[in-house]
Enzyme design. Structure first.
Site, PDB file in Angstrom:
ATOM      1  N   LYS B 197       7.886  92.530  51.285  1.00 50.11           N
ATOM      2  CA  LYS B 197       7.362  91.206  50.988  1.00 50.11           C
ATOM      3  C   LYS B 197       6.143  91.263  50.062  1.00 50.11           C
ATOM      4  O   LYS B 197       5.807  90.256  49.431  1.00 50.11           O
ATOM      5  CB  LYS B 197       7.037  90.453  52.275  1.00 50.11           C
ATOM      6  CG  LYS B 197       8.284  90.027  53.062  1.00 50.11           C
ATOM      7  CD  LYS B 197       9.243  89.126  52.268  1.00 50.11           C
ATOM      8  CE  LYS B 197      10.319  88.548  53.174  1.00 50.11           C
ATOM      9  NZ  LYS B 197      11.526  88.092  52.446  1.00 50.11           N
ATOM     10  N   LYS B 239      21.152  81.731  56.691  1.00 51.23           N
ATOM     11  CA  LYS B 239      21.091  82.194  55.304  1.00 51.23           C
ATOM     12  C   LYS B 239      21.996  83.419  55.076  1.00 51.23           C
ATOM     13  O   LYS B 239      22.815  83.437  54.151  1.00 51.23           O
ATOM     14  CB  LYS B 239      19.636  82.551  55.001  1.00 51.23           C
ATOM     15  CG  LYS B 239      19.247  82.634  53.575  1.00 51.23           C
ATOM     16  CD  LYS B 239      17.733  82.412  53.429  1.00 51.23           C
ATOM     17  CE  LYS B 239      16.873  83.252  54.344  1.00 51.23           C
ATOM     18  NZ  LYS B 239      16.179  84.348  53.639  1.00 51.23           N
ATOM     19  N   ASP B 254      18.370  87.750  50.300  1.00 52.76           N
ATOM     20  CA  ASP B 254      17.010  87.306  50.634  1.00 52.76           C
ATOM     21  C   ASP B 254      16.124  86.826  49.484  1.00 52.76           C
ATOM     22  O   ASP B 254      15.403  85.866  49.644  1.00 52.76           O
ATOM     23  CB  ASP B 254      16.284  88.429  51.377  1.00 52.76           C
ATOM     24  CG  ASP B 254      15.072  87.941  52.137  1.00 52.76           C
ATOM     25  OD1 ASP B 254      15.161  86.874  52.779  1.00 52.76           O
ATOM     26  OD2 ASP B 254      14.027  88.603  52.084  1.00 52.76           O
ATOM     27  N   ARG B 320      15.748  95.509  63.043  1.00 47.31           N
ATOM     28  CA  ARG B 320      16.265  95.425  61.677  1.00 47.31           C
ATOM     29  C   ARG B 320      17.023  96.681  61.260  1.00 47.31           C
ATOM     30  O   ARG B 320      16.753  97.771  61.770  1.00 47.31           O
ATOM     31  CB  ARG B 320      15.084  95.293  60.692  1.00 47.31           C
ATOM     32  CG  ARG B 320      14.225  94.072  60.884  1.00 47.31           C
ATOM     33  CD  ARG B 320      14.722  92.925  60.071  1.00 47.31           C
ATOM     34  NE  ARG B 320      13.893  91.739  60.217  1.00 47.31           N
ATOM     35  CZ  ARG B 320      14.016  90.656  59.456  1.00 47.31           C
ATOM     36  NH1 ARG B 320      14.915  90.625  58.481  1.00 47.31           N
ATOM     37  NH2 ARG B 320      13.274  89.606  59.665  1.00 47.31           N
TER      38      ARG B 320
END
Lengths: 180, 332
Positions: B197, B239, B254, B320
């Site tokens: 990120k 999503k 993403d 994850r």
């Protein structure tokens, strides 16, 4: 372009087409709701707003990104749809989770352009344009108000959610959502 | 957005030693195990635990208030400033740490569209973070690596902890973004998503000036090759699930850019949630969890059989899998 919200209040329509003003409003809102447990073991919906669906990662003012979205949508004549992948027929605990099969049918109809010419009607609270018909989706699923057993309760809950959206829009830049 | 300024380097950006640069998955497995950072589970994946932080620490992120970016940044409680002097002091400690410890370097690309490509150097204390960077971003060819010079550098040194009173941070954890010198330094957290990120944050600053709209969305492409669908939505809205459609090609799950000519993925890998994953409902992600090279983050496993338990929330609900792919061709 598809905006996904999992509305645990069960009031947003499963699918609606957005006009330019609504595109900006719902993009800047970046709404979903989660089901949060409280201390007394009661679970209830909690709204989450994350500007441009990306609040923790935005560096420039949000309008920079919203303007870029509107510019591209207009130039490419892209359709923008908002889907509720959360609850229908009532809030979490009363209604049902929106069926993934129905959501997939809606997505298929949207990406194949099959909703392009279908007539729509506005919902009374948000002014969202709901298609009158979506292939492979029962018509009663499309109407959130009709799917609640108590339409007056629907109206009260929907007006409450609309107020949450309005309050959030006015506090953008004052809070700082951590949701992404 | 102005050009990078001529503020002097402290003492050069570290590059990491050549013998631990761009290591392969096999070699990074060996390092991670030798250093006791991670274990191999029965599926062949590498499993790492991130300790205290099992998610992002958004309140510990600060932007350096520096001349080239300070007028452009959206300052609000989510984007708080830190002074050049405070950044430089912590940067110096991070650099000293890198000079005196084993660190691993991956040179990677962000942005599948070559015209908007960002060359990113990721320097990490942890070998498994190096594999994470290799999996998540776009891997350059051998030729591209030979002439690689970074546009942006991310240094992740979880052992370096800030002292809030002295360093001007909120806690011992820090994610400091210097958009002028094009550096992010991360300390006090082992959550690998911070690396991913940080690059996304940098792209949200850099790309609008290049006429590219950066988006937090998934994207797929119809069989005709020209109709792109974008799915915006916060965590838990579908999503990833809805963009995985057997009749359409996944562009990415993403982060994407919408340029003058089309839509392209920023990344070259996926960082998928694995809690309660089932082979039947998420076949692609499940297959990745059974592949050598995949990192499982905070996934519980039986210590004896080493079989992963995707239903366990023992460490976090935010478990994850980080793995390479899909193919990173832009859709035009």
């Amino acid at each position: 372009v598809i905006f996904l919200s999992a509305d645990a209040y069960g009031v947003l329509p499963p699918v609606a087409r957005l006009d330019e003003g609504q595109i900006r409003h719902y993009f800047l809102s970046g709404y979903t709701a989660k089901v949060a447990g409280t201390e007394r073991g009661v679970t209830e919906p909690e709204p989450i707003f994350s500007t441009c669906f990306a609040s923790p990662f935005l560096v420039l003012p949000p309008d920079t990104y919203a303007d870029m979205l509107i510019d591209r949508v207009n130039r490419h004549h892209a359709e923008v749809w908002m889907l509720n992948t959360g609850w229908v027929g009532g809030p979490y605990g009363v209604g049902e989770r929106m069926s993934i099969a129905h959501t997939r049918a809606i997505v298929r109809a949207v990406v194949q352009g099959r909703l392009h010419d279908i007539a729509t009607h506005p919902d009374p609270v948000f002014g969202l344009q709901i298609p009158n018909h979506v292939p492979d989706v029962p018509p009663e699923v499309l109407d959130p108000r009709g799917s609640w057993s108590d339409p007056d309760r629907y109206d009260r809950q929907a007006i409450k959610l609309r107020k949450m959206f309005e309050e959030n829009i006015h506090t953008i830049g004052k809070g700082g959502s951590t949701a992404g | 957005v102005k050009a990078a300024p001529s503020r002097p380097e402290l003492s050069g950006t570290p590059a990491g030693p050549a013998d631990r640069r761009n290591l392969s998955p096999a070699s990074l497995y060996e390092h991670a195990i030798r250093r006791d950072e991670a274990v191999i589970v029965s599926t062949g994946a590498l499993t790492a635990e991130t300790g205290k932080h099992t998610g992002r620490s958004p309140k510990d992120k600060f932007f350096v208030k520096e001349p080239s970016s300070q007028d452009a940044i959206w300052w609000h409680p989510g984007n708080r400033p830190i002074s050049i002097a405070k950044f430089d002091a912590l940067y110096q400690r991070v650099q000293e740490f890198c000079d005196t410890h084993e660190v691993f370097t991956q040179d990677v690309f962000a942005c599948a569209d070559a015209r908007h490509r960002l060359r990113v150097r990721v320097i990490t204390e942890l070998a498994w973070h190096s594999l994470f960077a290799r999996n998540l971003f776009i891997r350059p060819t051998a030729d591209e690596l030979a002439s690689f010079t970074p546009d942006f550098t991310v240094i992740s040194a979880p052992s370096v902890k800030a002292d809030p009173a002295k360093d001007g941070t909120r806690s011992e954890t820090f994610i400091l973004v210097d958009l002028g010198r094009r550096i992010v330094i991360i300390g006090g957290t082992e959550y690998a998503g911070e690396i991913k990120k940080s690059i996304f944050t940098a792209l949200n600053y850099l790309l609008p000036a290049q006429g590219v709209f950066p988006m937090h969305c998934s994207a797929n492409l119809g069989s005709g090759g020209s109709d792109v669908a974008l799915f915006f939505g916060l965590s838990g809205t579908g999503k990833t699930t809805l963009s995985a459609d057997p009749s359409r090609r996944l562009i990415g799950d993403d982060e994407h850019g919408w340029s003058e000519t089309g839509v392209f993925n920023f990344e070259g890998g996926c960082y998928a949630k694995t809690i309660r994953i089932r082979k039947e409902s998420e076949p692609e992600i499940y297959a990745a969890t059974e592949s050598f090279g995949t990192i499982l983050e905070n996934v519980a496993y039986d210590p004896r059989t080493r079989v992963p338990d995707y239903d366990s929330e023992e460490k976090t609900e935010n478990t994850r899998a980080a793995y390479p792919g899909p193919a990173s061709t832009p859709a035009t």
